[in-house]
Scaffold this motif. Structure first.
Motif, PDB file in Angstrom:
ATOM      1  N   UNK A 146       0.850  -1.190   0.000  1.00 24.62           N
ATOM      2  CA  UNK A 146       0.000   0.000   0.000  1.00 24.62           C
ATOM      3  C   UNK A 146       0.881   1.234   0.000  1.00 24.62           C
ATOM      4  N   UNK A 147       0.335   2.330  -0.521  1.00 24.61           N
ATOM      5  CA  UNK A 147       0.988   3.627  -0.453  1.00 24.61           C
ATOM      6  C   UNK A 147       0.730   4.198   0.941  1.00 24.61           C
ATOM      7  N   UNK A 148       1.795   4.535   1.662  1.00 22.80           N
ATOM      8  CA  UNK A 148       1.661   4.949   3.054  1.00 22.80           C
ATOM      9  C   UNK A 148       2.685   6.046   3.343  1.00 22.80           C
ATOM     10  N   UNK A 149       2.338   7.056   4.132  1.00 22.83           N
ATOM     11  CA  UNK A 149       3.320   8.106   4.439  1.00 22.83           C
ATOM     12  C   UNK A 149       4.534   7.609   5.217  1.00 22.83           C
ATOM     13  N   UNK A 150       4.404   6.475   5.885  1.00 24.33           N
ATOM     14  CA  UNK A 150       5.485   5.929   6.696  1.00 24.33           C
ATOM     15  C   UNK A 150       5.838   4.540   6.192  1.00 24.33           C
ATOM     16  N   UNK A 151       7.122   4.269   5.883  1.00 22.99           N
ATOM     17  CA  UNK A 151       7.489   2.936   5.395  1.00 22.99           C
ATOM     18  C   UNK A 151       7.339   1.880   6.483  1.00 22.99           C
ATOM     19  N   UNK A 152       6.827   0.733   6.077  1.00 22.60           N
ATOM     20  CA  UNK A 152       6.689  -0.416   6.978  1.00 22.60           C
ATOM     21  C   UNK A 152       6.913  -1.673   6.157  1.00 22.60           C
ATOM     22  N   UNK A 153       7.492  -2.680   6.800  1.00 23.27           N
ATOM     23  CA  UNK A 153       7.716  -3.950   6.100  1.00 23.27           C
ATOM     24  C   UNK A 153       7.690  -5.098   7.093  1.00 23.27           C
ATOM     25  N   UNK A 154       7.207  -6.216   6.606  1.00 24.33           N
ATOM     26  CA  UNK A 154       7.210  -7.448   7.383  1.00 24.33           C
ATOM     27  C   UNK A 154       6.635  -8.576   6.556  1.00 24.33           C
ATOM     28  N   UNK A 155       6.182  -9.620   7.225  1.00 25.45           N
ATOM     29  CA  UNK A 155       5.678 -10.798   6.539  1.00 25.45           C
ATOM     30  C   UNK A 155       4.541 -11.443   7.316  1.00 25.45           C
ATOM     31  N   UNK A 156       3.661 -12.088   6.576  1.00 27.87           N
ATOM     32  CA  UNK A 156       2.738 -13.055   7.156  1.00 27.87           C
ATOM     33  C   UNK A 156       3.303 -14.428   6.827  1.00 27.87           C
ATOM     34  N   UNK A 157       3.456 -15.270   7.841  1.00 29.76           N
ATOM     35  CA  UNK A 157       4.165 -16.541   7.697  1.00 29.76           C
ATOM     36  C   UNK A 157       3.259 -17.690   8.121  1.00 29.76           C
ATOM     37  N   UNK A 158       3.272 -18.746   7.330  1.00 30.26           N
ATOM     38  CA  UNK A 158       2.558 -19.979   7.660  1.00 30.26           C
ATOM     39  C   UNK A 158       3.569 -21.122   7.716  1.00 30.26           C
ATOM     40  N   UNK A 159       3.450 -21.954   8.735  1.00 26.50           N
ATOM     41  CA  UNK A 159       4.344 -23.086   8.877  1.00 26.50           C
ATOM     42  C   UNK A 159       3.607 -24.316   9.339  1.00 26.50           C
ATOM     43  N   UNK A 160       4.359 -25.359   9.589  1.00 26.54           N
ATOM     44  CA  UNK A 160       3.799 -26.609  10.101  1.00 26.54           C
ATOM     45  C   UNK A 160       4.423 -26.886  11.463  1.00 26.54           C
ATOM     46  N   UNK A 161       3.704 -27.661  12.272  1.00 27.79           N
ATOM     47  CA  UNK A 161       4.144 -27.900  13.634  1.00 27.79           C
ATOM     48  C   UNK A 161       3.621 -29.248  14.106  1.00 27.79           C
ATOM     49  N   UNK A 162       4.372 -29.911  14.959  1.00 26.54           N
ATOM     50  CA  UNK A 162       3.929 -31.146  15.595  1.00 26.54           C
ATOM     51  C   UNK A 162       3.131 -30.767  16.839  1.00 26.54           C
ATOM     52  N   UNK A 163       1.831 -31.037  16.867  1.00 29.23           N
ATOM     53  CA  UNK A 163       1.017 -30.594  18.013  1.00 29.23           C
ATOM     54  C   UNK A 163       1.421 -31.238  19.328  1.00 29.23           C
ATOM     55  N   UNK A 164       2.171 -32.331  19.266  1.00 32.12           N
ATOM     56  CA  UNK A 164       2.637 -32.992  20.493  1.00 32.12           C
ATOM     57  C   UNK A 164       3.970 -32.438  20.981  1.00 32.12           C
TER      58      UNK A 164
END
Length: 335
Positions: A146-164
């Protein structure tokens, strides 16, 4: 002859990195009404949600994998766009590692003042994130901008995990040692960098180090309780862990490691508002006779900090232990 001053990315942000987080007390009041389970049929079982403010959400798909998901982004914490991209990506992946998971795919989250900063700098930010994804074995596939007056950066991350074999912030029990996998002091050094332009390679090296190896070591050791140390500081994240687990955390401040230059930055006054808010938030739950400066360092708002593990990990310092709940609202004892 005219000269053009180099653009300093941190000059386009009102704060820096995870120190820009909404204060923890305010955030908890905002999400308090969102804790009730929804109605209707769900496509997956929610194993970890908002209840204890853990590092990421975990869902189990019937007949399929158990997935861990998170999102994290922030304003520039350093002036070099490539380094900022790397730091932000490592920080986002950290939430998956803090749960004991393995990141699989990430998408970029980019806000950019396109009329103020050239898109070539944005490309360098994204390149930093992509390189970290490759290092972590995690696909980086598109995203949103998006166009924004303040720069921002990051990520949305999906992973896998052993529930135990998950790492949770509500699984601590008395007599567990507390291990910290990265030194503190990132916040005060970043504040100095923003104010003066001085660079601190030791801080960048720490912020760009993945928590992958520490996470794997914790899971292999049978650890069940952990969190990462980011914007709420060591004291803030430890308070959340102790509160969720129904224990009291005891810290030996002399064992806590700090980055070179951190104490000097504190003495010279480079303390963010986020750090001060962190300390104010935990103060009612804190029993300590340490000086205000020592407590500010322990509450220092970290960006891409290490893991705080309820267990021992070889090569990392034990800084305290969990003990039985003390009552009176006290979750932290620091000496």
């Amino acid at each position: 002859m005219t000269t053009t001053e180099p653009r300093r990315l941190t000059g386009y942000a009102h704060g820096g990195g995870c120190a820009c987080k909404i204060p923890p007390g305010e955030l908890e009041s905002v999400v308090a009404g969102l804790l009730q389970p929804g109605t209707g049929d769900m496509n997956a079982e929610l194993l970890v949600g908002l209840d204890d403010g853990d590092d990421a959400a975990v869902v189990r798909v019937p007949g399929g994998p158990t997935m861990v998901a998170t999102a994290d982004f922030f304003t520039p914490v350093v002036d070099d766009p490539y380094d900022w991209g790397r730091i932000a990506a490592v920080n986002a992946l950290s939430d998956v590692y803090a749960m004991g998971g393995t990141p699989v795919v990430a998408v970029n989250l980019l806000a950019w003042p396109r009329d103020l900063l050239p898109m070539e700098l944005a490309a360098e930010v994204l390149r930093g994130g992509l390189d970290v994804g490759r290092q972590a074995g995690c696909h980086v596939a598109g995203g949103h901008s998006v166009d924004d007056p303040e720069p921002k950066y990051g990520m949305a991350v999906t992973g896998v995990i052993d529930p135990e074999r998950m790492l949770r912030n509500d699984a601590g029990v008395p007599r567990m040692p507390l291990t910290l996998t990265k030194p503190l002091g990132i916040g005060v050094l970043n504040s100095r960098h923003k104010a003066t332009g001085e660079t601190f390679p030791q801080a960048i090296a720490t912020m760009t180090t993945l928590n992958r190896d520490a996470s794997r070591a914790a899971v292999e050791a049978g650890v069940t309780c952990a969190t990462d140390v980011t914007g709420f500081g060591l004291l803030g994240h430890l308070h959340k862990l102790a509160r969720a687990s129904g224990v009291t955390a005891h810290i030996d401040a002399s064992r806590v490691p700090y980055l070179e230059g951190a104490r000097k930055a504190l003495t010279d006054g480079y303390v963010s508002g986020g750090t001060r808010r962190n300390l104010d938030w935990v103060r009612p739950h804190l029993d300590s006779d340490l000086s205000e400066d020592e407590l500010l360092l322990l509450a220092d708002a970290q960006t891409s900090g290490g893991l705080l593990v309820a267990g021992e990990l070889p090569g990392h310092p034990v800084i305290g232990e969990l003990r039985a709940a003390r009552g009176e609202g006290i979750t932290l004892v620091v000496r």
